[in-house]
Motif scaffolding. Sequence first.
Motif, short mmCIF file in Angstrom:
data_model
loop_
_atom_site.label_atom_id
_atom_site.label_comp_id
_atom_site.label_asym_id
_atom_site.label_seq_id
_atom_site.Cartn_x
_atom_site.Cartn_y
_atom_site.Cartn_z
N GLN A 1 35.49 44.43 36.85
CA GLN A 1 36.05 44.40 35.50
C GLN A 1 37.02 43.24 35.29
O GLN A 1 37.77 42.87 36.19
N GLU B 1 40.35 41.97 34.00
CA GLU B 1 41.64 42.62 33.81
C GLU B 1 42.56 41.87 32.85
O GLU B 1 43.35 42.49 32.13
N ALA B 2 42.50 40.53 32.88
CA ALA B 2 43.43 39.75 32.04
C ALA B 2 42.88 38.34 31.88
O ALA B 2 42.08 37.86 32.69
N GLU C 1 41.31 36.89 35.27
CA GLU C 1 41.73 37.73 36.40
C GLU C 1 40.87 38.99 36.44
O GLU C 1 40.71 39.68 35.43
N LEU C 2 40.32 39.26 37.63
CA LEU C 2 39.45 40.42 37.80
C LEU C 2 40.19 41.59 38.45
O LEU C 2 41.33 41.43 38.92
N ALA C 3 39.52 42.71 38.51
CA ALA C 3 40.14 43.93 39.03
C ALA C 3 40.53 43.80 40.50
O ALA C 3 41.45 44.50 40.96
N ASP C 4 39.85 42.93 41.24
CA ASP C 4 40.19 42.77 42.66
C ASP C 4 41.31 41.75 42.87
O ASP C 4 41.56 41.33 43.98
N ARG C 5 41.96 41.33 41.76
CA ARG C 5 43.10 40.40 41.76
C ARG C 5 42.68 38.95 41.97
O ARG C 5 43.54 38.07 42.06
N VAL D 1 38.73 41.58 27.85
CA VAL D 1 39.34 42.44 28.87
C VAL D 1 38.65 43.81 28.87
O VAL D 1 38.39 44.41 27.82
N GLY D 2 38.33 44.27 30.08
CA GLY D 2 37.64 45.54 30.25
C GLY D 2 36.14 45.41 30.42
O GLY D 2 35.47 46.36 30.81
N ASP E 1 32.51 43.87 32.06
CA ASP E 1 32.01 43.63 33.41
C ASP E 1 31.81 42.12 33.60
O ASP E 1 31.06 41.48 32.87
#
Length: 425
Positions: free
Chosen positions: A2, A4-5, A58-62, A102-103, A105
């Motif tokens: 996902q 994220e930012a 920026e993705l969910a895995d940072r 954001v949010g 895939d």
Amino acid sequence: MQIEAIHATPGYSGFFFDDQRAIKDGARQDGFTYDGEPVTDGFDEIRQAGETIVVDVELADRTVHRGDCAAVQYSGAGGRDPLFTAAEYAPVVEGPVAEALVGRDATDFLDNAELLEELQVEGDRLHTAIRYGVSQALLTAAAEARRTTKTDVLADALGAEPATEPVPVFGQSGDDRYTNAEKMFVKGVPVLPHALINSVEKIGRDGETLIEYVEWLVDRSQELGPDGYEPRFHVDVYGMIGELFGAPYDRDEVIDYFAAIEVAAAPYPIQIEGPMDAGGREDQIAAMVELREGLRSAGVDVDIVADEWCNTVEDVRAFVDAEAADFVQVKTPDLGGIHRSGQAVRYCEGTETQAYLGGTCNETETSARACAHVALATNAAQVLAKPGMGFDEGYMIVENEMRRTIARRKRDCTTTETDEITADD
């Protein structure tokens, strides 16, 4: 994975913004800058610092994945979007663009890029530079999330078969058209030198200066080039041939001039970009068709390249459908999302028109690398060395990115085949 930012940081691009109309109207150079007042909306000076927005997805895995918003050197000219300033547009990236993405895939590159193309703010589409830079970051994020190359992500999105060898790189010399051309000869650059012929002084009152320059290119290429070197010359004249002969011009005189260019370039092929600027897309297409048909009828073997008024995917299709050019420049920042450049290149397949994946000296190393993947994914006829006007840096960035990617794809293919054999055993 996902999103994220999305973050936006103002920065500098690889060259400058220039007011093309002011320069064509006779603005005099004062060292590196120009004297006089700008005439194109948005410009404070005839030449001013190029700007970019560094986009971080920026993705969910940072992990963070980058793209750079960039606009062409001659912004606001030839039907293009207006001058791009980071201070004005950074809030748009961190506001409406981030809210839309954001949010989502990150692996869905094409869906995300198309959403960006359709997004509007206060009833207007996003500036092409925003679509260009954010889509690069989306492409990088998708490739990392899928654990593959950007070339493969683009090829999947476009339904294309990637090139297995580097696409011929087109070197651009800037105003230092002699020294930089010599550098290109020493490195065996396949397409060159661009030459930046954008004034009467550079083409000559009767076109003689350009002819002399092309003759010099032939002589020096044979003196400096590697064994077996057979370059293709490509000169951008920014409409100056049309300015030289006036409108309405004598068709026979123009054809004779192109015949002289062909003789000067022999034994090598030559292509002339932007022979005229007719002031609008339909008039430009009509003028290019007339010129191309005249050259064919006279047996003059000089290719013409569409640039002015050929900005969007729709513009490219119109030029290709009309058979108005031998090459169309797919001017990457002007098409918006980077996938749109790939779509434009693919539209040329099976036609009489070849695709030159171009862009501008006023990009960044990040956008140049992304475009190298477009070139590979679509197997374009040639790809521009960028950014900057020093030649060496842009050539290194684009050529090495293609070589690096091809080597990785070969390794990945070998690994896959080995795994399959092991699994069968």
